[in-house]
Design a protein around this motif. Structure first.
Motif, PDB file in Angstrom:
ATOM      1  N   THR A 145       0.791  -1.201  -0.069  1.00 41.52           N
ATOM      2  CA  THR A 145      -0.228   0.147   0.235  1.00 41.52           C
ATOM      3  C   THR A 145       0.953   1.284  -0.108  1.00 41.52           C
ATOM      4  OG1 THR A 145      -0.108   0.138   2.464  1.00 41.52           O
ATOM      5  CG2 THR A 145      -1.572  -1.154   1.173  1.00 41.52           C
ATOM      6  N   ARG A 187     -14.939   3.453  -3.048  1.00 45.20           N
ATOM      7  CA  ARG A 187     -14.026   2.727  -1.948  1.00 45.20           C
ATOM      8  C   ARG A 187     -14.274   3.436  -0.611  1.00 45.20           C
ATOM      9  NH1 ARG A 187      -8.267   1.356  -4.268  1.00 45.20           N
ATOM     10  NH2 ARG A 187      -8.742   0.678  -6.000  1.00 45.20           N
ATOM     11  N   PRO A 190     -10.134   4.761   1.923  1.00 46.33           N
ATOM     12  CA  PRO A 190      -9.551   3.653   2.371  1.00 46.33           C
ATOM     13  C   PRO A 190      -8.184   4.002   3.290  1.00 46.33           C
ATOM     14  CG  PRO A 190      -9.052   4.205   0.145  1.00 46.33           C
ATOM     15  CD  PRO A 190      -9.975   4.893   0.709  1.00 46.33           C
ATOM     16  N   TYR A 193      -5.445  -2.304   3.086  1.00 50.09           N
ATOM     17  CA  TYR A 193      -6.044  -3.418   2.134  1.00 50.09           C
ATOM     18  C   TYR A 193      -5.522  -4.608   2.626  1.00 50.09           C
ATOM     19  CZ  TYR A 193      -6.943   0.491  -0.992  1.00 50.09           C
ATOM     20  OH  TYR A 193      -7.122   1.844  -1.519  1.00 50.09           O
ATOM     21  N   VAL A 216     -10.976  -4.149   1.750  1.00 50.35           N
ATOM     22  CA  VAL A 216     -10.930  -2.517   1.756  1.00 50.35           C
ATOM     23  C   VAL A 216     -11.183  -2.089   3.065  1.00 50.35           C
ATOM     24  CG1 VAL A 216     -11.124  -0.329   0.684  1.00 50.35           C
ATOM     25  CG2 VAL A 216     -11.078  -2.444  -0.702  1.00 50.35           C
TER      26      VAL A 216
END
Length: 236
Positions: A145, A187, A190, A193, A216
């Protein structure tokens, strides 16, 4: 592991952890392995309203098949999750009847439950078939990420993700299966993940169809919320 870390980071104790973790229910692959469908549902954090989402993904083109994605939120606390799912199913009934009338579940080769604190949600190493000793080359997926600007309504830092297939055999090269360049409004905002599940379907014509279902995690009204997205995993 993802959920536990976020609870600690944001100060949500066990009694205050009222975030919404959507229930994930794969519908399955089309018989030819070209499509994959799944649904998620739950009670929305904060409002108490039931919701249901259905997604049908074209694995070859990596895009949704109309009229999916379908997202239903029933703004009625007396309504049930089953009511929301029934409405969502009606909206994609024709598509499912035409393309997924007899879906194939495939095989779950990786499973990381939100309750499993021992799992590594960023790495999945597997073989596509349950054969001992294995006759297929191992496959590794690695999730990372990075900070990425989210929708305008997000007040805190948001994150995107990169999913790569790591080279494990001589002569192979690592390939990036997906890398975010933006964060869609769907989403929300976020924060993290994880690899929730990997499913593999052995196609009648030969070869495999694969899909990675990711969690998510975003900050909800009362705690961390978790939804799911699916990505094709080419295996041939």
């Amino acid at each position: 592991m993802v959920l536990g870390l976020l609870l600690a980071a944001f100060g949500f104790g066990s009694s205050a952890a009222a975030g919404d973790i959507a229930t994930l229910e794969p519908i399955g692959f089309s018989q030819d392995g070209d499509l994959f469908a799944y649904q998620e549902s739950g009670i929305q954090d904060g409002s108490g309203f039931p919701y249901a989402h259905i997604f049908v993904l074209d694995l070859n083109a990596d895009r949704f098949v109309d009229p999916s994605p379908v997202r239903v939120l029933l703004k009625d606390e007396a309504a049930s999750v089953a009511d929301a799912m029934s409405e969502a199913r009606a909206m994609v009934a024709m598509l499912l009847a035409e393309r997924l009338a007899d879906p194939r579940k495939g095989e779950v080769v990786v499973e990381n439950l939100p309750t499993d604190l021992s799992a590594d949600p960023k790495t999945a190493r597997f073989v596509p078939r349950a054969i001992l000793p294995p006759i297929d080359d191992p496959i590794e997926l690695r999730l990372s990420t990075f900070a990425l600007q989210g929708p305008e309504f997000c007040e805190a830092e948001t994150r995107g993700f990169r999913l790569a297939r790591i080279a494990l055999v001589a002569g192979a090269a690592t390939s990036v299966l997906h890398e975010d360049t933006g964060i869609p409004v769907s989403r929300s905002c976020p924060l993290d993940y994880g690899i929730r599940q990997v499913r593999i379907y052995e196609k009648p014509s030969g070869g495999f169809a694969g899909v990675a279902l990711l969690t998510v995690t975003s900050r909800g009204f009362e705690g961390p919320d978790i939804r799911h997205i699916a990505l094709p995993v080419p295996l041939d």
